[in-house]
Design a protein around this motif. Structure first.
Motif, PDB file in Angstrom:
ATOM      1  N   SER A  28       0.835  -1.201   0.000  1.00  0.00           N
ATOM      2  CA  SER A  28       0.000   0.000   0.000  1.00  0.00           C
ATOM      3  C   SER A  28       0.867   1.247   0.000  1.00  0.00           C
ATOM      4  CB  SER A  28      -0.881   0.019   1.256  1.00  0.00           C
ATOM      5  OG  SER A  28      -0.073   0.219   2.408  1.00  0.00           O
ATOM      6  N   PHE A  29       0.255   2.374  -0.278  1.00  0.00           N
ATOM      7  CA  PHE A  29       0.957   3.649  -0.200  1.00  0.00           C
ATOM      8  C   PHE A  29       1.449   3.877   1.231  1.00  0.00           C
ATOM      9  CE2 PHE A  29      -0.325   6.615  -3.937  1.00  0.00           C
ATOM     10  CZ  PHE A  29       0.141   5.674  -4.833  1.00  0.00           C
ATOM     11  N   ARG A  30       0.667   3.399   2.198  1.00  0.00           N
ATOM     12  CA  ARG A  30       1.068   3.544   3.600  1.00  0.00           C
ATOM     13  C   ARG A  30       2.379   2.800   3.856  1.00  0.00           C
ATOM     14  NH1 ARG A  30      -3.782   1.876   6.849  1.00  0.00           N
ATOM     15  NH2 ARG A  30      -4.491   2.531   4.852  1.00  0.00           N
ATOM     16  N   ALA A  33       5.121   4.898   2.283  1.00  0.00           N
ATOM     17  CA  ALA A  33       5.368   6.100   3.075  1.00  0.00           C
ATOM     18  C   ALA A  33       6.131   5.762   4.357  1.00  0.00           C
ATOM     19  CB  ALA A  33       4.047   6.793   3.407  1.00  0.00           C
ATOM     20  N   LYS A  39       5.152  11.126   4.577  1.00  0.00           N
ATOM     21  CA  LYS A  39       3.699  11.011   4.706  1.00  0.00           C
ATOM     22  C   LYS A  39       3.113  10.374   3.448  1.00  0.00           C
ATOM     23  CE  LYS A  39       3.272  15.023   7.662  1.00  0.00           C
ATOM     24  NZ  LYS A  39       2.672  16.324   7.876  1.00  0.00           N
ATOM     25  N   SER A  40       1.981   9.711   3.604  1.00  0.00           N
ATOM     26  CA  SER A  40       1.291   9.121   2.442  1.00  0.00           C
ATOM     27  C   SER A  40       0.983  10.178   1.394  1.00  0.00           C
ATOM     28  CB  SER A  40      -0.003   8.429   2.871  1.00  0.00           C
ATOM     29  OG  SER A  40       0.270   7.240   3.542  1.00  0.00           O
ATOM     30  N   SER A  41       0.707  11.385   1.838  1.00  0.00           N
ATOM     31  CA  SER A  41       0.398  12.456   0.886  1.00  0.00           C
ATOM     32  C   SER A  41       1.596  12.752  -0.020  1.00  0.00           C
ATOM     33  CB  SER A  41      -0.044  13.725   1.621  1.00  0.00           C
ATOM     34  OG  SER A  41       0.986  14.179   2.485  1.00  0.00           O
ATOM     35  N   HIS A  44       1.423  10.206  -2.723  1.00  0.00           N
ATOM     36  CA  HIS A  44       0.348  10.599  -3.640  1.00  0.00           C
ATOM     37  C   HIS A  44       0.739  11.806  -4.496  1.00  0.00           C
ATOM     38  CE1 HIS A  44      -2.958   7.910  -2.591  1.00  0.00           C
ATOM     39  NE2 HIS A  44      -2.499   7.958  -1.355  1.00  0.00           N
ATOM     40  N   LYS A  50      -2.121   4.261  -7.132  1.00  0.00           N
ATOM     41  CA  LYS A  50      -1.192   3.143  -6.966  1.00  0.00           C
ATOM     42  C   LYS A  50      -0.742   2.605  -8.326  1.00  0.00           C
ATOM     43  CE  LYS A  50      -0.680  -1.320  -4.685  1.00  0.00           C
ATOM     44  NZ  LYS A  50      -1.339  -2.346  -3.875  1.00  0.00           N
TER      45      LYS A  50
END
Length: 194
Positions: A28-30, A33, A39-41, A44, A50
């Motif tokens: 996942s992006f998490r 990160a 941060k996940s942002s 993004h 993804k």
């Protein structure tokens, strides 16, 4: 993890490792990160979706394959020597994947049915690039002006045998599992009992 100067490249490097160990849908992006200590942002920001990240990683992997083929073509005058370098690289990859991860493209290929069409296209491009390069080496070794159907068939057969060997290595954790395939190719194509 300390980030390199280029955050986008570092994100891609981590994502490649994740794809290689978990597949295209296994991270996942998490995860990215957290591993990059951002941060996940931020993930993004560089890759809105993804699939954007997956496609960027796979396209870069195709680019590295093409660069490797170009390097071997520049360094080796003989197509047999270029093919030997490829087979030696497969030996190295077998040792690597038995101890940790797998080729990201192989992982992506196992998920093609559930993948975004662009992920599928890039994955197929990788396989097609490898097979075309192998066919070109066979063409040159056999003295054909253009790759023949036989060259293409033999290249695809070789590639499929090697990938099957790599799956066996991944499954068993034993890098020697690919040796039967490598020695068969060396004997049948290169005419050596190495």
């Amino acid at each position: 993890m300390k980030l390199a100067a280029n955050t986008k490249i570092e994100i891609m490097r981590f994502a490649e490792r994740e794809i290689a160990s978990k597949g295209v849908h296994g991270f996942s992006f998490r995860d990215v990160a957290f591993a990059c200590n951002i941060k996940s942002s931020s993930v993004h920001y560089h890759f809105p979706k993804k699939n954007d990240l997956i496609i960027a990683v796979l396209q870069e992997f195709v680019g590295r394959l093409k660069a490797q083929f170009d390097k071997w073509s520049q360094e080796e005058a003989s197509p047999g020597q270029r093919l030997r370098r490829y087979l030696d690289r497969m030996r190295e990859l077998a040792r690597e994947c038995s101890s940790r991860t797998f080729c990201p493209m192989m992982m992506a290929a196992t998920e093609v049915g559930a993948a975004d069409p662009e992920v599928t296209r890039v994955t197929r491009m990788f396989f097609g690039t490898a097979i075309q390069w192998l066919a070109e080496q066979l063409r040159a070794m056999r003295g054909h002006a253009q790759p023949t159907q036989e060259d293409l068939f033999d290249a695809e057969l070789m590639y499929n045998m090697l990938e099957g060997g790599m799956i066996s290595v991944r499954m068993t954790g034993e890098p020697g599992r690919i040796e039967t395939v490598l020695r068969t190719i060396e004997k049948q194509v290169l005419g050596s009992d190495a």
